[in-house]
Design a protein around this motif. Structure first.
Motif, short mmCIF file in Angstrom:
data_model
loop_
_atom_site.label_atom_id
_atom_site.label_comp_id
_atom_site.label_asym_id
_atom_site.label_seq_id
_atom_site.Cartn_x
_atom_site.Cartn_y
_atom_site.Cartn_z
N LEU A 107 0.83 -1.21 0.00
CA LEU A 107 0.00 0.00 0.00
C LEU A 107 0.86 1.26 0.00
N SER A 108 1.96 1.22 0.74
CA SER A 108 2.81 2.41 0.89
C SER A 108 3.49 2.80 -0.41
N ILE A 109 3.80 1.80 -1.26
CA ILE A 109 4.48 2.12 -2.52
C ILE A 109 3.50 2.46 -3.63
N LEU A 110 2.21 2.42 -3.31
CA LEU A 110 1.18 2.76 -4.29
C LEU A 110 1.20 4.26 -4.62
N GLY A 111 1.74 5.06 -3.68
CA GLY A 111 1.70 6.51 -3.84
C GLY A 111 2.36 7.03 -5.10
N TYR A 112 3.40 6.32 -5.58
CA TYR A 112 4.11 6.82 -6.77
C TYR A 112 3.22 6.81 -8.00
N SER A 113 2.22 5.92 -8.00
CA SER A 113 1.31 5.84 -9.14
C SER A 113 0.09 6.73 -8.95
N ILE A 114 0.05 7.48 -7.85
CA ILE A 114 -1.07 8.37 -7.57
C ILE A 114 -0.63 9.82 -7.76
N PRO A 115 -1.28 10.59 -8.61
CA PRO A 115 -0.88 11.98 -8.84
C PRO A 115 -0.86 12.81 -7.56
N GLY A 116 0.03 13.81 -7.55
CA GLY A 116 0.17 14.67 -6.38
C GLY A 116 -1.11 15.38 -5.99
N ALA A 117 -1.94 15.72 -6.98
CA ALA A 117 -3.21 16.40 -6.69
C ALA A 117 -4.13 15.51 -5.87
N VAL A 118 -4.13 14.20 -6.16
CA VAL A 118 -4.96 13.25 -5.42
C VAL A 118 -4.46 13.12 -3.99
N VAL A 119 -3.15 13.00 -3.84
CA VAL A 119 -2.54 12.92 -2.50
C VAL A 119 -2.87 14.19 -1.71
N GLY A 120 -2.80 15.32 -2.39
CA GLY A 120 -3.12 16.60 -1.74
C GLY A 120 -4.54 16.65 -1.23
N VAL A 121 -5.49 16.18 -2.03
CA VAL A 121 -6.90 16.17 -1.61
C VAL A 121 -7.09 15.23 -0.42
N GLY A 122 -6.43 14.06 -0.46
CA GLY A 122 -6.51 13.13 0.65
C GLY A 122 -6.01 13.73 1.95
N LEU A 123 -4.90 14.46 1.88
CA LEU A 123 -4.35 15.10 3.09
C LEU A 123 -5.19 16.29 3.54
N LEU A 124 -5.85 16.96 2.62
CA LEU A 124 -6.77 18.03 3.01
C LEU A 124 -7.92 17.47 3.85
N ILE A 125 -8.41 16.30 3.46
CA ILE A 125 -9.48 15.64 4.22
C ILE A 125 -9.00 15.31 5.63
N ILE A 126 -7.79 14.73 5.73
CA ILE A 126 -7.25 14.35 7.04
C ILE A 126 -7.02 15.56 7.93
N SER A 127 -6.33 16.58 7.38
CA SER A 127 -6.00 17.76 8.19
C SER A 127 -7.26 18.52 8.59
N SER A 128 -8.24 18.59 7.70
CA SER A 128 -9.50 19.27 8.02
C SER A 128 -10.24 18.54 9.13
N PHE A 129 -10.26 17.20 9.07
CA PHE A 129 -10.93 16.40 10.10
C PHE A 129 -10.26 16.59 11.46
N VAL A 130 -8.92 16.49 11.49
CA VAL A 130 -8.19 16.62 12.75
C VAL A 130 -8.35 18.02 13.33
N ASP A 131 -8.19 19.04 12.49
CA ASP A 131 -8.29 20.42 12.97
C ASP A 131 -9.69 20.74 13.48
N THR A 132 -10.70 20.19 12.81
CA THR A 132 -12.09 20.41 13.26
C THR A 132 -12.32 19.78 14.63
N LYS A 133 -11.80 18.57 14.82
CA LYS A 133 -11.97 17.88 16.09
C LYS A 133 -11.23 18.60 17.22
N LEU A 134 -10.06 19.16 16.90
CA LEU A 134 -9.27 19.85 17.93
C LEU A 134 -9.76 21.26 18.20
N GLY A 135 -10.49 21.82 17.24
CA GLY A 135 -11.01 23.17 17.41
C GLY A 135 -10.06 24.27 17.01
#
Length: 522
Positions: free
Chosen positions: A357-385
């Motif tokens: 799974l970890s080496i799958l990232g090279y085949s995934i465009p940077g824009a997709v990775v960016g959107v995935g991290l936006l979801i994570i950071s938004s979720f964490v920041d919302t929970k923390l306030g």
């Protein structure tokens, strides 16, 4: 006992974390996302599919043709300038595709460099279209095929070469009937790398007006502020990528037998003379001119035009680029070493799964990775306030790790595979601490592989644009972003100086990666 049991979960944990942005995107789409069927079946998505498919197919053809010709000439023949050309064919890797695009637009545009050379304003050509983009990606990405296919062509055994001579097969027929089929796996592997980089691109396709999935993700998120639509586009792109990888796996299985023919004594190079020597030189010079000489000369020309108004704040962007790239590369290469070390000594089924799974990232465009991290950071920041991860260096380096972990892991795995298991047994017998074994035994043995992995990471990260654009901290710009902004504002001649600075740093890394020290030991 408990400590040793814990060690079996370290590699799986790191692997799962690296794959987290992709997993988060998929889970968010399944649990929270809105499947907009009307949008997915609409004209916009059809255009994304059409343009991306044409771009991928055209790039595939170009990199296969250029990469195969250059690698065959370099691996099988001696001719005038062959050693110089062997190096020149690698150097386009130092150029981000968007910079090559800017140079050729400046070269062919109205009252551009070509019209100045011939003295006529009618000497122009419009390349701001999908076919121009295919040309740019072809000359930017062909070194991926060249590097892998050169090794494959050079590894053909002398037995095969002798059989060709014995049966008096014409050289051209021998290429298509014997040597080319033997190198299919390497050619396809290099072309897949080129295609993945093409899918990930944003700067070039945007400038050339090509509506790819990456452009669609940026338009949805930054243009319309619609995260749900951006996720829909990202999911389609993921499906598109998996379809390409599945096709590639089928092709690889079909030609799996070929590796057995690359053994024994290697076939010696053929020394060309007369017209064949000139023809090989001419073809090599023509390809080097198109892929390297013209873009470099354009950048130097722009630099001279701008000599009196040079923006020396570029060195601030250079500092940002170097510090971010070097630190990110060190973090990722350390994680790669640590994961492979743990999988070697503490293997587990779940570790193998998370590793894949970890080496799958090279085949995934940077824009997709960016959107995935936006979801994570938004979720964490919302929970923390409050904002903890959004717009931080942590989240940007996280994106690089997800995107380029596979770039370094191959080199590290190769290094560990060369270390005999008897060394593992010896370290256990002497009873030294694990930290001591790592620093005194494995790191010294792995030094060339770590260096090569680091250099690969540096080259990739220095050219990265989509993920950096999405996730960079506020008011933090790299050379890549500065170049992109200047070109977006139609200040092409201003691109010369920062582009030369960026290319100089990546060219040094490319030359070091291609040096005898690294190539001989890796």
């Amino acid at each position: 006992m408990e400590i040793n049991a814990f060690k079996y979960y370290i590699a799986p944990f790191i692997g799962a974390c690296i794959a987290l942005p992709i997993l988060a995107l998929l889970f968010y789409f399944i649990l929270e996302g809105s499947f907009n069927l009307e949008f997915l079946l609409g004209d916009i998505v059809n255009r994304y599919i059409s343009d991306t498919s044409i771009l991928v197919f055209g790039t595939f053809l170009m990199v296969v043709i250029l990469g195969t010709i250059t690698s065959y000439l370099s691996a099988r023949f001696e001719y005038f300038g062959d050693k110089v050309f062997a190096l020149l064919f690698v150097l386009p890797l130092a150029y981000p595709a968007y910079i090559l695009g800017y140079t050729y637009v400046g070269f062919f545009e109205y009252r551009g460099i070509l019209s100045d050379i011939v003295g006529s304003t009618s000497a122009r050509y419009d390349i701001l279209n999908i076919y121009g983009a295919i040309f740019i990606f072809g000359i930017a990405m062909f070194p991926y095929v060249y590097i892998l296919a050169r090794v494959s062509f050079g590894s053909v055994s002398s037995t095969v070469s002798e059989l060709v001579s014995l049966h008096k097969i014409h050289p051209i027929k021998a290429f298509f009937k014997v040597y080319l089929p033997l190198s299919y796996p390497a050619i396809f592997a290099g072309s897949i790398l080129a295609i993945m980089e093409t899918l990930s691109d944003y700067g070039t396709v945007l400038y050339f007006g090509v509506e790819t999935f990456s452009v669609g993700i940026f338009k949805s998120w930054f243009g319309y502020g619609d995260l749900a639509q951006a996720i829909n586009v990202a999911i389609i792109l993921l499906i598109f990528v998996f379809a390409i990888l599945w096709t590639e796996s089928l092709i690889r299985k079909k030609y799996r037998f070929i590796s057995s023919t690359h053994s024994g004594k290697k076939a010696s190079k053929i020394k060309l003379t007369g017209k064949y020597n000139f023809l090989a030189f001419f073809i090599s010079f023509l390809i080097a001119t198109i892929t390297l000489f013209i873009p470099t000369m354009v950048l130097i020309y722009w630099f001279i035009l701008d000599i009196n108004t040079l923006d020396f704040t570029i060195f601030g962007y250079l500092y940002n680029t170097l510090s971010l790239n070097i630190f990110s590369s060190l973090v990722i290469i350390f994680l790669s070493f640590f994961v492979i070390y743990m999988l070697r000594f503490y293997p587990s089924k779940i570790g193998n799964i998370t590793h894949k799974l970890s080496i799958l990232g090279y085949s995934i465009p940077g824009a997709v990775v960016g959107v995935g991290l936006l979801i994570i950071s938004s979720f964490v920041d919302t929970k923390l306030g409050h904002m903890l991860f959004s717009g931080t260096f942590f989240i940007l380096i996280f994106a690089y790790a997800t995107r380029y972990f596979a770039s370094s892991i191959g080199s590290i795995e190769n290094g560990f595979s060369k270390i005999d298991t008897s060394i593992d047994d010896a370290t256990k017998i002497f009873g030294k601490s694990e930290a001591n074994n790592i620093f005194k035994v494995y790191l010294p043995l792995m030094k060339p592989y770590i260096i090569s992995g680091f250099l690969i990471l540096y080259i990739d990260i220095a050219k990265e644009l989509p993920a950096t654009l999405i996730l960079r901290p506020f008011n933090f710009d790299t050379l890549a972003i500065r170049i992109y902004e200047l070109a977006s504002n139609e200040m092409l001649y201003k691109v010369g100086f920062p582009s030369l600075v960026l290319i100089l740093t990546t060219a040094i890394a490319v030359l070091l990666l291609n040096s005898r020290f690294v190539r001989r030991k890796v």
